[in-house]
Write a protein that holds these residues in place. Structure first.
Motif, short mmCIF file in Angstrom:
data_model
loop_
_atom_site.label_atom_id
_atom_site.label_comp_id
_atom_site.label_asym_id
_atom_site.label_seq_id
_atom_site.Cartn_x
_atom_site.Cartn_y
_atom_site.Cartn_z
N VAL A 172 0.84 -1.20 0.00
CA VAL A 172 0.00 0.00 0.00
C VAL A 172 0.87 1.25 0.00
CG1 VAL A 172 -1.69 1.30 1.34
CG2 VAL A 172 -1.88 -1.17 1.18
N ASP A 173 0.62 2.13 -0.98
CA ASP A 173 1.37 3.38 -1.06
C ASP A 173 0.79 4.45 -0.14
OD1 ASP A 173 3.15 2.45 -3.00
OD2 ASP A 173 1.78 2.98 -4.63
N ASP A 174 -0.53 4.51 -0.07
CA ASP A 174 -1.21 5.53 0.74
C ASP A 174 -2.18 4.81 1.69
OD1 ASP A 174 -2.66 7.62 1.83
OD2 ASP A 174 -3.10 8.58 -0.10
N PRO A 175 -1.71 4.46 2.89
CA PRO A 175 -2.56 3.67 3.79
C PRO A 175 -3.86 4.37 4.18
CG PRO A 175 -0.46 4.20 4.85
CD PRO A 175 -0.40 4.70 3.45
N GLN A 176 -3.86 5.68 4.31
CA GLN A 176 -5.09 6.39 4.68
C GLN A 176 -6.14 6.25 3.59
OE1 GLN A 176 -3.47 10.27 5.65
NE2 GLN A 176 -3.89 9.87 7.81
N ALA A 177 -5.76 6.48 2.36
CA ALA A 177 -6.71 6.35 1.25
C ALA A 177 -7.16 4.90 1.09
CB ALA A 177 -6.09 6.86 -0.05
N TYR A 178 -6.23 3.98 1.25
CA TYR A 178 -6.57 2.55 1.14
C TYR A 178 -7.57 2.17 2.23
CZ TYR A 178 -5.87 -2.49 0.53
OH TYR A 178 -6.07 -3.82 0.28
N ALA A 179 -7.34 2.65 3.44
CA ALA A 179 -8.24 2.34 4.56
C ALA A 179 -9.63 2.89 4.31
CB ALA A 179 -7.68 2.90 5.87
N ARG A 180 -9.72 4.10 3.78
CA ARG A 180 -11.03 4.69 3.51
C ARG A 180 -11.76 3.97 2.38
NH1 ARG A 180 -8.15 7.28 6.41
NH2 ARG A 180 -8.76 8.97 7.79
N ALA A 181 -11.03 3.59 1.35
CA ALA A 181 -11.66 2.84 0.27
C ALA A 181 -12.13 1.47 0.77
CB ALA A 181 -10.67 2.68 -0.89
N ALA A 182 -11.30 0.81 1.57
CA ALA A 182 -11.69 -0.49 2.13
C ALA A 182 -12.88 -0.33 3.07
CB ALA A 182 -10.51 -1.12 2.87
N ALA A 183 -12.86 0.70 3.90
CA ALA A 183 -13.95 0.93 4.86
C ALA A 183 -15.26 1.19 4.12
CB ALA A 183 -13.62 2.10 5.77
N LYS A 184 -15.20 1.98 3.07
CA LYS A 184 -16.42 2.26 2.30
C LYS A 184 -16.96 0.98 1.69
CE LYS A 184 -18.43 3.82 -1.78
NZ LYS A 184 -18.29 3.45 -3.16
N THR A 185 -16.09 0.17 1.12
CA THR A 185 -16.52 -1.10 0.52
C THR A 185 -17.14 -2.01 1.56
OG1 THR A 185 -14.79 -0.94 -1.16
CG2 THR A 185 -15.73 -3.13 -0.75
N ILE A 186 -16.52 -2.13 2.70
CA ILE A 186 -17.04 -2.98 3.78
C ILE A 186 -18.38 -2.46 4.26
CG2 ILE A 186 -16.64 -3.74 6.16
CD1 ILE A 186 -13.55 -3.58 5.41
N PHE A 187 -18.47 -1.16 4.45
CA PHE A 187 -19.71 -0.55 4.93
C PHE A 187 -20.84 -0.78 3.93
CE2 PHE A 187 -22.38 3.40 5.22
CZ PHE A 187 -23.05 3.04 6.37
N MET A 188 -20.57 -0.56 2.66
CA MET A 188 -21.61 -0.73 1.64
C MET A 188 -22.03 -2.19 1.51
SD MET A 188 -22.49 2.12 0.65
CE MET A 188 -21.88 3.34 1.79
N ARG A 189 -21.08 -3.08 1.73
CA ARG A 189 -21.41 -4.50 1.66
C ARG A 189 -22.35 -4.88 2.80
NH1 ARG A 189 -16.03 -7.16 1.40
NH2 ARG A 189 -15.63 -6.27 -0.62
N ARG A 190 -22.19 -4.22 3.95
CA ARG A 190 -23.00 -4.56 5.12
C ARG A 190 -24.47 -4.17 4.97
NH1 ARG A 190 -20.21 -3.94 10.92
NH2 ARG A 190 -18.54 -5.42 10.59
N ILE A 191 -24.72 -3.21 4.15
CA ILE A 191 -26.10 -2.76 4.01
C ILE A 191 -26.50 -2.78 2.55
CG2 ILE A 191 -26.20 -1.38 6.10
CD1 ILE A 191 -25.52 1.07 4.46
#
Length: 179
Positions: A63-82
Motif C-alpha cells: 500500500v502506497d497511501d494507507p489512509q486512502a486505502y483504509a477509507r476505500a476499504a472501509a467504504k466497501t465494507i460498509f456498503m457491503r453490510r447494508i
C-alpha cells in the motif's frame, strides 16, 4: 539497476511493517469519523474501521497511501453490510427536519448531529465525496483513491454543497419564523 530497486522495495516493505502500529493509532479515530460521515452508526463505524484496518495490515507491504486505502476499504465494507434498499430506507428514517432542532441553545454535540443528519440525506455518491473532503482530501486525491474521473468527483461535491446550502437556508428560515 532492477535488483537495486527490488532491494530498496524489500527494505521499505520491512520498514512499513514495523510502523503499522503507529499508523493504526494515528488514523483509527479519523477513519471512524470518516465512516460516520458516510452515514454509519457509531457502532458500525467502529466495527468497519477495525475491519478496514485489518485489510490495510494484510496489504501493508503493497500500500502506497494507507489512509486512502483504509477509507476505500472501509467504504466497501460498509456498503457491503447494508443493501441499497435498506440504506435508502434508513436514510429516509433519519432525514433531518428543522422541527427537531428548535432550541436557540443547541450544544456543539447537537450541532454535530444535525450536520451528520444533513449529510445522511445526500445520495451516496455525494455523501462519499463530502466524507473524503471533510477528511482533508482534494477532489483529485478523491478521484484517484476511488477510481473516478476528477470531473465526476467535483460534480458530486458541487451538488452536495448546493444541497447542504439549501438545507441550511431552510433551517434558518424556519428558525426566523419561529422567533
Amino acid at each position: 539497476m532492477s535488483n537495486q530497486i527490488n532491494e530498496a522495495n524489500k527494505f521499505l516493505m520491512h520498514e512499513r511493517t514495523d510502523s503499522f502500529d503507529d499508523y493504526y493509532r494515528s488514523d483509527l479515530t479519523t477513519l471512524t469519523r470518516f465512516l460516520l460521515h458516510l452515514g454509519a452508526s457509531i457502532e458500525d463505524a467502529q466495527d468497519v474501521a477495525q475491519e478496514a484496518m485489518m485489510a490495510v495490515l494484510n496489504s501493508w507491504r503493497y500500500v502506497d497511501d494507507p489512509q486512502a486505502y483504509a477509507r476505500a476499504a472501509a467504504k466497501t465494507i460498509f456498503m457491503r453490510r447494508i443493501g441499497k434498499a435498506k440504506r435508502d430506507q434508513d436514510a429516509a428514517k433519519r432525514a433531518w427536519t428543522p422541527e427537531q432542532h428548535r432550541s436557540p441553545f443547541v450544544s456543539f454535540a447537537a450541532e454535530a448531529e444535525s450536520v451528520m443528519q444533513m449529510l445522511r440525506t445526500l445520495p451516496l455518491e455525494q455523501r462519499e465525496v463530502m466524507a473524503w473532503t471533510i477528511d482533508g482530501y482534494s477532489p483529485r486525491q478523491i478521484a484517484q483513491a476511488t477510481n473516478q474521473n476528477p470531473a465526476t468527483v467535483r460534480s458530486h461535491l458541487r451538488h452536495a454543497r448546493a444541497s447542504l446550502k439549501n438545507q441550511l437556508a431552510r433551517h434558518r428560515n424556519t428558525t426566523r419564523e419561529e422567533e
